[in-house]
Design an enzyme around this catalytic site. Sequence first.
Site, PDB file in Angstrom:
ATOM      1  N   HIS A 130       0.817  -1.219   0.000  1.00  0.00           N
ATOM      2  CA  HIS A 130       0.000   0.000   0.000  1.00  0.00           C
ATOM      3  C   HIS A 130       0.850   1.269   0.000  1.00  0.00           C
ATOM      4  CE1 HIS A 130      -3.544  -2.373   0.448  1.00  0.00           C
ATOM      5  NE2 HIS A 130      -3.287  -2.755   1.685  1.00  0.00           N
ATOM      6  N   ASP A 176      -2.985 -10.494  -2.038  1.00  0.00           N
ATOM      7  CA  ASP A 176      -3.459  -9.962  -0.769  1.00  0.00           C
ATOM      8  C   ASP A 176      -4.912  -9.537  -0.941  1.00  0.00           C
ATOM      9  OD1 ASP A 176      -2.154  -8.519   1.935  1.00  0.00           O
ATOM     10  OD2 ASP A 176      -3.878  -7.433   1.109  1.00  0.00           O
ATOM     11  N   HIS A 183      -6.451  -6.975  -0.160  1.00  0.00           N
ATOM     12  CA  HIS A 183      -6.631  -5.567  -0.483  1.00  0.00           C
ATOM     13  C   HIS A 183      -5.839  -5.205  -1.748  1.00  0.00           C
ATOM     14  CE1 HIS A 183      -7.058  -5.782   4.015  1.00  0.00           C
ATOM     15  NE2 HIS A 183      -8.237  -5.323   3.641  1.00  0.00           N
ATOM     16  N   ASP A 191      -4.529 -12.804   4.081  1.00  0.00           N
ATOM     17  CA  ASP A 191      -5.762 -12.171   4.530  1.00  0.00           C
ATOM     18  C   ASP A 191      -6.917 -12.407   3.557  1.00  0.00           C
ATOM     19  OD1 ASP A 191      -4.485 -10.566   2.692  1.00  0.00           O
ATOM     20  OD2 ASP A 191      -4.534  -8.749   3.899  1.00  0.00           O
TER      21      ASP A 191
END
Length: 388
Positions: free
Chosen positions: A157, A193, A195, A285
Amino acid sequence: MDRDPLSSSQPAELELELLHVFWHEGMLDHNTGSGVFDTGFDPGFLEVLDKHPENADRVRNMVSILRKGPISRFLTWHSGRPAHASELLSFHSPEYIESLIQANARGSTELCAGTFLNPGSWGVALLAAGSTMSAMDHILSGRANMAYSLVRPPGHHAQPTCADGYCFLNNAGLAVKHALKAGVKRIVTIDIDVHYGNGTAEGFYDTNDVLTVSLHMNHGSWGPSHPQSGSIDELGEGSGYGYNLNIPLPNGSGDEGYQYAFDELVVPAVHQYKPEIIVFIIGQDSSMFDPNGRQCLTMDGYRKIGKLVRDMADEHSNGRLLIVQEGGYHITYSAYCLHATIEGVLNVPEPLLEDPIAGYPEDSGITLKVVDAIKRYWKETIPFLKDI
């Protein structure tokens, strides 16, 4: 090398290519604190507060299962090292790096929602970045085809000019920049991931030297630090148009949904692009019951994805594959899913560990329709994918 009694049940003649793991104990020294979930807030009326999801225990279990579990005999371990400040400028702006140095000097700071730079955190971030670049260098130098950067804090990120989503430095992005500087012409990043890997995408948004592919929960933007939505129309710009491929998947897509997305979207796109190195950006995740996601992948799903990525590396990149750790916040199941991912990457013929949780039945019908719609959009919109 560590071994586990469970591994004795496997055939003695089984010989697989080793995976080179880069790790440093110092990465446990990033203290993210506690509060209500990831906020650091104590409301005063709870007896027990959550540890921040991105805590050291999650990675302790990952290291432990790889050192002591049945996969251990196929791994070889290397010590990571801190990045030099000058190395960070290949991906991040000088102003941003200076702001992190100043924040570190001031003490505990919340850089953005849920992202805490506490005493010791900056040194750990440098270790994560440097270890990932060292893993890439191990591949570039010909000492290994496959390397795994087992690091925290995560990085995907972190954008060139700001922190986001527990991330300070973009570990994978820095490794990709290192490979480009070394003369590699085409690199694919595949991010699973839960996200959107918005920071990595932002760093390569205007170039076709890197094809960024992200499969993620359809969460959209979450504020000033994460303005990107991860939608299918964020395709890149300039010479990079068409080289940022987002695959937002419905909640609960599960093993079958991810398999279909890989078969119909990821594998054909990588085949068209023909990378010289693949960077596999992994987060557990996306797993069943993770507190940060809803995608319901099981160990079997991770195992199959790992094998698919390894197959693509063998076909297009002479086996050159860098794996970079990101999220995964269920303290035990993340470790099991990591073990399964590595089994897939190493082409282990039979599962080495049973799934301790197992899963609910999947309803993948909506996901299959979404994947078909994304494929039609790519064929109509992106020139180099018109024939997939």
